[in-house]
Design a protein around this motif. Structure first.
Motif, PDB file in Angstrom:
ATOM      1  N   MET A 108       0.999  -1.266  -0.113  1.00  0.00           N
ATOM      2  CA  MET A 108       0.068  -0.002  -0.110  1.00  0.00           C
ATOM      3  C   MET A 108       0.904   1.063  -0.098  1.00  0.00           C
ATOM      4  SD  MET A 108      -2.795   0.992   2.661  1.00  0.00           S
ATOM      5  CE  MET A 108      -4.303   0.355   1.833  1.00  0.00           C
ATOM      6  N   GLY A 109       0.424   2.047  -0.825  1.00  0.00           N
ATOM      7  CA  GLY A 109       1.532   3.463  -1.075  1.00  0.00           C
ATOM      8  C   GLY A 109       1.166   4.446  -0.383  1.00  0.00           C
ATOM      9  N   SER A 110      -0.070   4.534   0.089  1.00  0.00           N
ATOM     10  CA  SER A 110      -0.739   5.905   0.803  1.00  0.00           C
ATOM     11  C   SER A 110      -1.553   5.539   2.029  1.00  0.00           C
ATOM     12  CB  SER A 110      -1.287   6.605  -0.334  1.00  0.00           C
ATOM     13  OG  SER A 110      -2.533   6.082  -0.739  1.00  0.00           O
ATOM     14  N   LEU A 111      -2.000   6.375   2.483  1.00  0.00           N
ATOM     15  CA  LEU A 111      -2.801   6.408   3.834  1.00  0.00           C
ATOM     16  C   LEU A 111      -4.230   6.531   3.677  1.00  0.00           C
ATOM     17  CD1 LEU A 111      -0.664   8.695   6.133  1.00  0.00           C
ATOM     18  CD2 LEU A 111      -0.329   6.190   5.547  1.00  0.00           C
ATOM     19  N   VAL A 112      -4.904   5.683   2.457  1.00  0.00           N
ATOM     20  CA  VAL A 112      -6.275   5.664   2.218  1.00  0.00           C
ATOM     21  C   VAL A 112      -7.056   5.068   3.452  1.00  0.00           C
ATOM     22  CG1 VAL A 112      -8.032   5.068   0.622  1.00  0.00           C
ATOM     23  CG2 VAL A 112      -5.708   5.609  -0.453  1.00  0.00           C
ATOM     24  N   PRO A 113      -7.909   5.713   3.986  1.00  0.00           N
ATOM     25  CA  PRO A 113      -8.617   5.079   5.123  1.00  0.00           C
ATOM     26  C   PRO A 113      -9.763   4.286   4.576  1.00  0.00           C
ATOM     27  CG  PRO A 113      -9.415   7.459   4.754  1.00  0.00           C
ATOM     28  CD  PRO A 113      -8.212   7.157   3.671  1.00  0.00           C
ATOM     29  N   ASP A 114      -9.941   2.977   5.227  1.00  0.00           N
ATOM     30  CA  ASP A 114     -11.162   2.454   4.901  1.00  0.00           C
ATOM     31  C   ASP A 114     -12.322   2.894   5.488  1.00  0.00           C
ATOM     32  OD1 ASP A 114     -10.856   1.276   7.464  1.00  0.00           O
ATOM     33  OD2 ASP A 114     -10.367  -0.714   6.720  1.00  0.00           O
ATOM     34  N   ARG A 115     -13.649   2.178   5.449  1.00  0.00           N
ATOM     35  CA  ARG A 115     -14.683   2.535   6.197  1.00  0.00           C
ATOM     36  C   ARG A 115     -14.712   2.690   7.474  1.00  0.00           C
ATOM     37  NH1 ARG A 115     -20.611   0.045   5.155  1.00  0.00           N
ATOM     38  NH2 ARG A 115     -21.708   1.917   5.611  1.00  0.00           N
ATOM     39  N   MET A 156      -1.862  18.361   6.555  1.00  0.00           N
ATOM     40  CA  MET A 156      -0.779  17.944   5.572  1.00  0.00           C
ATOM     41  C   MET A 156       0.269  17.339   6.342  1.00  0.00           C
ATOM     42  SD  MET A 156      -1.232  21.358   3.405  1.00  0.00           S
ATOM     43  CE  MET A 156      -2.764  21.592   2.228  1.00  0.00           C
ATOM     44  N   VAL A 157       0.500  18.013   7.511  1.00  0.00           N
ATOM     45  CA  VAL A 157       1.910  17.672   8.161  1.00  0.00           C
ATOM     46  C   VAL A 157       1.446  16.074   8.657  1.00  0.00           C
ATOM     47  CG1 VAL A 157       3.252  17.885  10.276  1.00  0.00           C
ATOM     48  CG2 VAL A 157       2.643  19.757   8.758  1.00  0.00           C
ATOM     49  N   PHE A 158       0.313  15.837   9.469  1.00  0.00           N
ATOM     50  CA  PHE A 158       0.065  14.494  10.087  1.00  0.00           C
ATOM     51  C   PHE A 158       0.033  13.699   8.962  1.00  0.00           C
ATOM     52  CE2 PHE A 158      -2.737  16.570  13.502  1.00  0.00           C
ATOM     53  CZ  PHE A 158      -1.607  17.094  14.145  1.00  0.00           C
ATOM     54  N   TYR A 159      -0.393  13.900   7.614  1.00  0.00           N
ATOM     55  CA  TYR A 159      -0.346  12.973   6.469  1.00  0.00           C
ATOM     56  C   TYR A 159       1.080  12.675   6.316  1.00  0.00           C
ATOM     57  CZ  TYR A 159      -0.780  10.595   2.175  1.00  0.00           C
ATOM     58  OH  TYR A 159      -0.605   9.515   1.243  1.00  0.00           O
ATOM     59  N   ALA A 160       2.015  13.627   6.321  1.00  0.00           N
ATOM     60  CA  ALA A 160       3.346  13.203   5.918  1.00  0.00           C
ATOM     61  C   ALA A 160       3.830  12.222   7.085  1.00  0.00           C
ATOM     62  CB  ALA A 160       4.346  14.583   5.981  1.00  0.00           C
ATOM     63  N   LEU A 161       3.528  12.559   8.284  1.00  0.00           N
ATOM     64  CA  LEU A 161       4.166  11.965   9.353  1.00  0.00           C
ATOM     65  C   LEU A 161       3.628  10.323   9.391  1.00  0.00           C
ATOM     66  CD1 LEU A 161       4.195  14.525  12.315  1.00  0.00           C
ATOM     67  CD2 LEU A 161       6.062  13.820  11.211  1.00  0.00           C
ATOM     68  N   TRP A 213      -7.032  14.931   3.543  1.00  0.00           N
ATOM     69  CA  TRP A 213      -7.303  14.672   2.283  1.00  0.00           C
ATOM     70  C   TRP A 213      -6.649  15.158   1.158  1.00  0.00           C
ATOM     71  CZ3 TRP A 213     -10.099  17.310  -1.761  1.00  0.00           C
ATOM     72  CH2 TRP A 213     -10.845  16.332  -2.697  1.00  0.00           C
ATOM     73  N   LEU A 214      -6.478  16.669   1.325  1.00  0.00           N
ATOM     74  CA  LEU A 214      -5.575  17.193   0.070  1.00  0.00           C
ATOM     75  C   LEU A 214      -4.181  16.665   0.094  1.00  0.00           C
ATOM     76  CD1 LEU A 214      -6.254  21.229   1.092  1.00  0.00           C
ATOM     77  CD2 LEU A 214      -7.110  19.735  -0.894  1.00  0.00           C
ATOM     78  N   ALA A 215      -3.613  16.247   1.023  1.00  0.00           N
ATOM     79  CA  ALA A 215      -2.372  15.620   1.051  1.00  0.00           C
ATOM     80  C   ALA A 215      -2.207  14.342   0.517  1.00  0.00           C
ATOM     81  CB  ALA A 215      -1.808  15.455   2.524  1.00  0.00           C
ATOM     82  N   LEU A 216      -3.678  13.517   1.007  1.00  0.00           N
ATOM     83  CA  LEU A 216      -3.493  12.170   0.157  1.00  0.00           C
ATOM     84  C   LEU A 216      -3.892  12.522  -1.270  1.00  0.00           C
ATOM     85  CD1 LEU A 216      -4.399   9.102   0.404  1.00  0.00           C
ATOM     86  CD2 LEU A 216      -6.781   9.931   0.721  1.00  0.00           C
ATOM     87  N   ARG A 217      -4.515  13.225  -1.768  1.00  0.00           N
ATOM     88  CA  ARG A 217      -4.846  13.402  -3.269  1.00  0.00           C
ATOM     89  C   ARG A 217      -3.977  14.119  -4.151  1.00  0.00           C
ATOM     90  NH1 ARG A 217      -8.053   9.135  -3.675  1.00  0.00           N
ATOM     91  NH2 ARG A 217      -9.782   9.300  -2.154  1.00  0.00           N
ATOM     92  N   PRO A 238      -0.364  16.096  -5.743  1.00  0.00           N
ATOM     93  CA  PRO A 238       1.189  15.764  -5.556  1.00  0.00           C
ATOM     94  C   PRO A 238       1.764  16.386  -4.445  1.00  0.00           C
ATOM     95  CG  PRO A 238       0.169  16.569  -7.669  1.00  0.00           C
ATOM     96  CD  PRO A 238      -0.749  16.455  -6.905  1.00  0.00           C
ATOM     97  N   VAL A 239       2.909  16.055  -3.895  1.00  0.00           N
ATOM     98  CA  VAL A 239       3.516  16.529  -3.028  1.00  0.00           C
ATOM     99  C   VAL A 239       3.866  18.099  -2.979  1.00  0.00           C
ATOM    100  CG1 VAL A 239       5.595  16.249  -1.643  1.00  0.00           C
ATOM    101  CG2 VAL A 239       4.395  14.411  -2.168  1.00  0.00           C
ATOM    102  N   ARG A 240       4.362  18.215  -4.270  1.00  0.00           N
ATOM    103  CA  ARG A 240       4.832  19.578  -4.533  1.00  0.00           C
ATOM    104  C   ARG A 240       3.572  20.698  -4.428  1.00  0.00           C
ATOM    105  NH1 ARG A 240       8.099  19.631 -10.134  1.00  0.00           N
ATOM    106  NH2 ARG A 240       7.497  17.307 -10.116  1.00  0.00           N
ATOM    107  N   VAL A 241       2.424  20.105  -4.973  1.00  0.00           N
ATOM    108  CA  VAL A 241       1.373  20.989  -4.831  1.00  0.00           C
ATOM    109  C   VAL A 241       0.950  21.097  -3.052  1.00  0.00           C
ATOM    110  CG1 VAL A 241      -1.287  21.283  -5.186  1.00  0.00           C
ATOM    111  CG2 VAL A 241       0.515  20.548  -7.040  1.00  0.00           C
ATOM    112  N   THR A 242       0.788  19.985  -2.542  1.00  0.00           N
ATOM    113  CA  THR A 242       0.468  20.250  -1.106  1.00  0.00           C
ATOM    114  C   THR A 242       1.641  21.134  -0.326  1.00  0.00           C
ATOM    115  OG1 THR A 242      -0.015  17.819  -1.113  1.00  0.00           O
ATOM    116  CG2 THR A 242       0.376  18.718   0.894  1.00  0.00           C
TER     117      THR A 242
END
Length: 198
Positions: free
Chosen positions: A1-8, A68-73, A145-149, A151-155
């Motif tokens: 798994m390459g990202s932090l996609v939450p399940d239900r 965004m920071v919590f997503y990165a961590l 959610w923004l960080a999930l969706r 690109p890193v540069r945009v975030t």
């Protein structure tokens, strides 16, 4: 798994954590909404009784950046480092909500309210309404959610833009708040006061 996609389940747990935080804040006797008696979508003055009482204000970008920071961590710990096993990444959002909810509760204790008053640009700060705290958790989830969706540069660009705009307009932002809470610098306090932060 390459990202932090939450399940239900992770989304449901995140909502439950936010509801528990709201309950704790109500038990702490925080006002449910602004004591002015009404709710605004946006409140733009940072040093009056309406600050941190409504849905959004000049500190909203800080909470989006928290997400965004919590997503990165979370990505670093749960995906890159693999802590918690292969199913752990789906819980990144719930962990972020725990951190944000914990901050919202801590931020509304007398010791932190008094610290904000004494060393930051928020000399009139009286704590958040429960509505504002709940909205802040929501704004953090939006940043996640923004960080999930995106690109890193945009975030990173959006985070920098939020910091710069808030810094220029009200002479305060997440970076300045952290500096002033942990290690107050007189020059920053003087610069903020000279700008007539409102």
């Amino acid at each position: 798994m390459g990202s932090l996609v939450p399940d239900r389940r992770a989304v449901i747990v995140s909502v439950i954590i936010a509801i528990v935080a709201v309950g704790v804040l109500l038990a702490m006797d925080r006002p449910p909404i602004c004591e002015c008696g009404y709710v605004k979508l946006w409140h733009g003055k940072i040093n009056d009784a309406g600050n941190s009482q409504h849905i959004a204000d000049w500190y909203t970008p800080s909470h989006i950046i928290h997400g965004m920071v919590f997503y990165a961590l979370g990505w670093w710990a749960l995906v890159r480092r693999g802590w918690g096993g292969k199913n752990a990444p789906r819980w990144g959002l719930a962990l972020a909500v725990v951190l944000e909810a914990g901050w919202e509760v801590l931020e509304n204790t007398e010791i932190v309210i008094n610290r904000f008053r004494s060393v930051t640009a928020n000399y009139g700060y009286s704590g958040d309404s429960v509505l504002n705290s709940a909205a802040d958790i929501g704004w953090m989830a939006f940043g996640f959610w923004l960080a999930l969706r995106l690109p890193v540069r945009v975030t990173v660009g959006l985070a920098l833009l939020g910091e710069i705009v808030a810094g220029l307009v009200v002479r305060d932002n997440l970076t300045l708040n952290v500096i002033m809470l942990i290690f107050p610098i007189e020059a920053i306090a003087e610069w903020q006061a000279a700008g007539g932060v409102q």
